[in-house]
Design an enzyme around this catalytic site. Structure first.
Site, PDB file in Angstrom:
ATOM      1  N   PRO A 125     -18.445  13.309 -20.683  1.00 30.64           N
ATOM      2  CA  PRO A 125     -19.388  12.971 -21.742  1.00 30.64           C
ATOM      3  C   PRO A 125     -18.779  12.001 -22.747  1.00 30.64           C
ATOM      4  O   PRO A 125     -17.611  12.127 -23.116  1.00 30.64           O
ATOM      5  CB  PRO A 125     -19.668  14.324 -22.401  1.00 30.64           C
ATOM      6  CG  PRO A 125     -19.384  15.321 -21.338  1.00 30.64           C
ATOM      7  CD  PRO A 125     -18.251  14.756 -20.554  1.00 30.64           C
ATOM      8  N   GLU A 126     -19.568  11.029 -23.175  1.00 28.84           N
ATOM      9  CA  GLU A 126     -19.103  10.079 -24.177  1.00 28.84           C
ATOM     10  C   GLU A 126     -19.611  10.487 -25.552  1.00 28.84           C
ATOM     11  O   GLU A 126     -20.328  11.484 -25.702  1.00 28.84           O
ATOM     12  CB  GLU A 126     -19.549   8.672 -23.795  1.00 28.84           C
ATOM     13  CG  GLU A 126     -18.923   8.196 -22.496  1.00 28.84           C
ATOM     14  CD  GLU A 126     -18.879   6.688 -22.376  1.00 28.84           C
ATOM     15  OE1 GLU A 126     -18.767   6.003 -23.408  1.00 28.84           O
ATOM     16  OE2 GLU A 126     -18.958   6.178 -21.246  1.00 28.84           O
TER      17      GLU A 126
END
Length: 296
Positions: A2-3
């Site tokens: 996840p960013e």
């Protein structure tokens, strides 16, 4: 993994349930994730009031009244879900199935709101690359956070600051933007998208946009604005939803529907009048997508 926009949407999904609530009980169902849990992990959290739920780069920070700050990282497969006593399903509408196997429910926070509503916030992590650590001092002084650069949100990141960060750097521009010591939380996807918006090649030397002169100044301002806007747009859309990434409320984000270049190898460049095509190259073992016609 996840960013930043995905982590921020998780924070926003958890915030209404956790902020101001009391931890009635904390279960750690194994001894470790990526790292061992802190000593007396459950004991030190149980009974504490959560005063704030924050984010620094890709880390969640859970601030306790008269207690340690809990620093959480989702790793590659970690996610939170919220359960209530009258509804044991993940909240929200699924667009893709996500594993709900309780085998991977490694941490359970039993919370009681100020109104007396009881909920369970469950951390599920099949691959166990996430982690939870304590910070006894302000969270920003913890070794995991102390060396992080400026956040790519708000107006702090402008052309002048970006130029100062990149001055004299001979590495490729994309590699420099992924350096967490310079800009915190930027990941592979959003760097590719920001460089396309700014019309700058990921292959060019990073320091070229920090040279004296009007052209370099315009480039640094353009890139700073592109970074801020792509992160802002992704947060507003709920993140990228890579594979089956699920927010805390169970819903999925759709920024991937707005990708201009990422994962669009061979497609026509969407920039009006460009006429080029999206190419994929590999930089430092990671895919980069760009248009060589309009990015120079």
């Amino acid at each position: 993994m996840p960013e930043l926009p995905e982590v921020e949407t998780v924070r926003r999904g958890l915030q209404p349930v956790l902020e101001g609530a009391r931890l009635a009980k904390v279960e750690a169902r194994r001894l470790d994730l990526r790292f061992p849990f802190p000593e007396r992990f459950s004991e030190r959290l149980t009974g504490r009031k959560i005063t704030a739920l924050g984010r620094r780069a890709k880390y969640l920070t859970m601030h306790m009244q008269d207690g340690p700050v809990l620093i959480c990282h989702l790793g590659m497969s970690g996610s939170f879900r919220i359960e209530t006593d009258d509804d044991s399903e993940m909240l929200g509408v699924f667009h893709h199935e996500r594993s709900k196997s309780t085998v991977h429910d490694h941490v359970v926070f039993h919370v009681v709101s100020t109104a007396g509503v009881r909920s369970r916030v469950i951390f599920n992590d099949p691959r166990r690359f996430g982690f939870m650590l304590f910070s006894e001092e302000p969270a920003e002084t913890h070794p995991m956070l102390a060396g992080l650069g400026v956040e790519p949100t708000g107006n702090a990141l402008d052309g002048v600051l970006l130029a100062s960060l990149l001055k004299g750097r001979r590495s490729p521009l994309k590699a420099a933007l992924l350096d967490q010591r310079l800009i915190a939380g930027l990941g592979n996807i959003y760097v590719s998208e920001a460089l396309w918006r700014a019309g700058l090649s990921p292959l060019r030397e990073a320091g070229t946009i920090a040279k004296p002169g009007k052209k370099a100044k315009e480039q640094s301002e353009r890139l700073a604005g592109a970074i801020r806007s792509v992160i802002s747009d992704a947060i507003a859309a709920g993140g990228s939803s890579l594979r089956d990434y699920v927010h805390a409320d169970g819903s999925l984000g759709y920024f991937q529907h707005s990708f201009a270049v990422y994962d669009r190898e061979g497609e026509s460049c969407p920039k009006p009048g460009c006429g080029g095509h999206v190419e994929r190259i590999v930089q430092s073992g990671r895919s980069t997508f760009y248009c060589r016609t309009c990015q120079s």
